[in-house]
Design a protein around this motif. Structure first.
Motif, mmCIF file in Angstrom:
data_model
loop_
_atom_site.group_PDB
_atom_site.id
_atom_site.type_symbol
_atom_site.label_atom_id
_atom_site.label_comp_id
_atom_site.label_asym_id
_atom_site.label_seq_id
_atom_site.Cartn_x
_atom_site.Cartn_y
_atom_site.Cartn_z
ATOM 1 N N GLU A 113 21.464 42.608 38.072
ATOM 2 C CA GLU A 113 22.722 43.073 38.661
ATOM 3 C C GLU A 113 22.732 44.589 38.671
ATOM 4 O O GLU A 113 22.395 45.223 37.669
ATOM 5 N N LEU A 114 23.122 45.146 39.798
ATOM 6 C CA LEU A 114 23.316 46.583 39.936
ATOM 7 C C LEU A 114 24.800 46.824 40.178
ATOM 8 O O LEU A 114 25.358 46.298 41.131
ATOM 9 N N ARG A 115 25.433 47.591 39.310
ATOM 10 C CA ARG A 115 26.838 47.937 39.505
ATOM 11 C C ARG A 115 26.867 49.211 40.330
ATOM 12 O O ARG A 115 26.268 50.215 39.966
ATOM 13 N N LEU A 116 27.526 49.132 41.486
ATOM 14 C CA LEU A 116 27.523 50.213 42.460
ATOM 15 C C LEU A 116 28.914 50.806 42.623
ATOM 16 O O LEU A 116 29.916 50.121 42.436
ATOM 17 N N ALA A 117 28.960 52.071 43.009
ATOM 18 C CA ALA A 117 30.219 52.743 43.328
ATOM 19 C C ALA A 117 30.048 53.454 44.662
ATOM 20 O O ALA A 117 29.055 54.142 44.885
ATOM 21 N N GLY A 118 31.007 53.250 45.526
ATOM 22 C CA GLY A 118 30.987 53.881 46.842
ATOM 23 C C GLY A 118 32.273 53.559 47.575
ATOM 24 O O GLY A 118 33.094 52.784 47.089
ATOM 25 N N THR A 119 32.449 54.132 48.735
ATOM 26 C CA THR A 119 33.637 53.825 49.518
ATOM 27 C C THR A 119 33.534 52.402 50.057
ATOM 28 O O THR A 119 32.436 51.838 50.169
ATOM 29 N N ALA A 120 34.663 51.830 50.405
ATOM 30 C CA ALA A 120 34.667 50.472 50.948
ATOM 31 C C ALA A 120 33.811 50.397 52.213
ATOM 32 O O ALA A 120 33.062 49.438 52.408
ATOM 33 N N ASP A 121 33.913 51.409 53.076
ATOM 34 C CA ASP A 121 33.120 51.422 54.306
ATOM 35 C C ASP A 121 31.622 51.505 54.003
ATOM 36 O O ASP A 121 30.812 50.821 54.627
#
Length: 159
Positions: free
Chosen positions: A88-96
């Motif tokens: 599992e990679l926990r990612l952060a970014g904008t919804a788009d």
């Protein structure tokens, strides 16, 4: 099988490097993300072992979109004991950005013989009461209908 936490580091690269040595040399540093970030979890599943090239490819697709890998978590080591079978990679970014990343991640997974799913972190972290899927040739290598037919003595009529 077991739960294997991996230490996290800047951009998740330290965590991934512990699982896939040499990965930090292949993966670009992520672009600076926007301050209003959503979270997502990319789950990579392999019936054997996840090739190091796949996380590198995912990070290469994520970085230009401003998506950062915050952590990596090996959920299952490969059955052979060599490598990781579920990651599992926990990612952060904008919804788009996360929405644009989904199809790229799935194509990269297919190219490396793995399945990749992307789901919002809130959904991933929610307590689940029921999980339903087709396990034939997904979790097991056999087709259940063939095994039932074999037990009934009519496998030739079904196969």
């Amino acid at each position: 099988m077991g739960d294997h936490n991996v230490a996290t580091g800047h951009g998740g690269l330290v965590a991934l490097a512990e699982l896939f040595p040499g990965l930090t040399d292949a993966a670009p540093a992520p672009a600076s993300p926007s301050p209003n970030l959503d979270g997502a979890v990319a789950t990579i599943i392999s019936s054997t072992s996840i090739p190091a090239a796949l996380p590198a490819a995912l990070l290469s697709h994520a970085a230009p979109l401003g998506i950062q890998c915050e952590s990596a978590h090996a959920l299952r080591l490969a059955a052979s004991g060599a490598g990781v079978g579920v990651l599992e990679l926990r990612l952060a970014g904008t919804a788009d950005a996360l929405s644009a990343f989904g199809p790229l991640a799935q194509r990269a997974g297919s190219a490396h013989g793995c399945d990749v799913s992307l789901q919002p972190a809130a959904v991933r972290d929610a307590r689940k009461r029921l999980f339903v899927f087709d396990m034939d040739s997904t979790l097991i290598r056999q087709e259940v209908i063939d095994e039932i037919a074999r037990d009934a003595g009519i496998v030739e009529q079904v196969a």
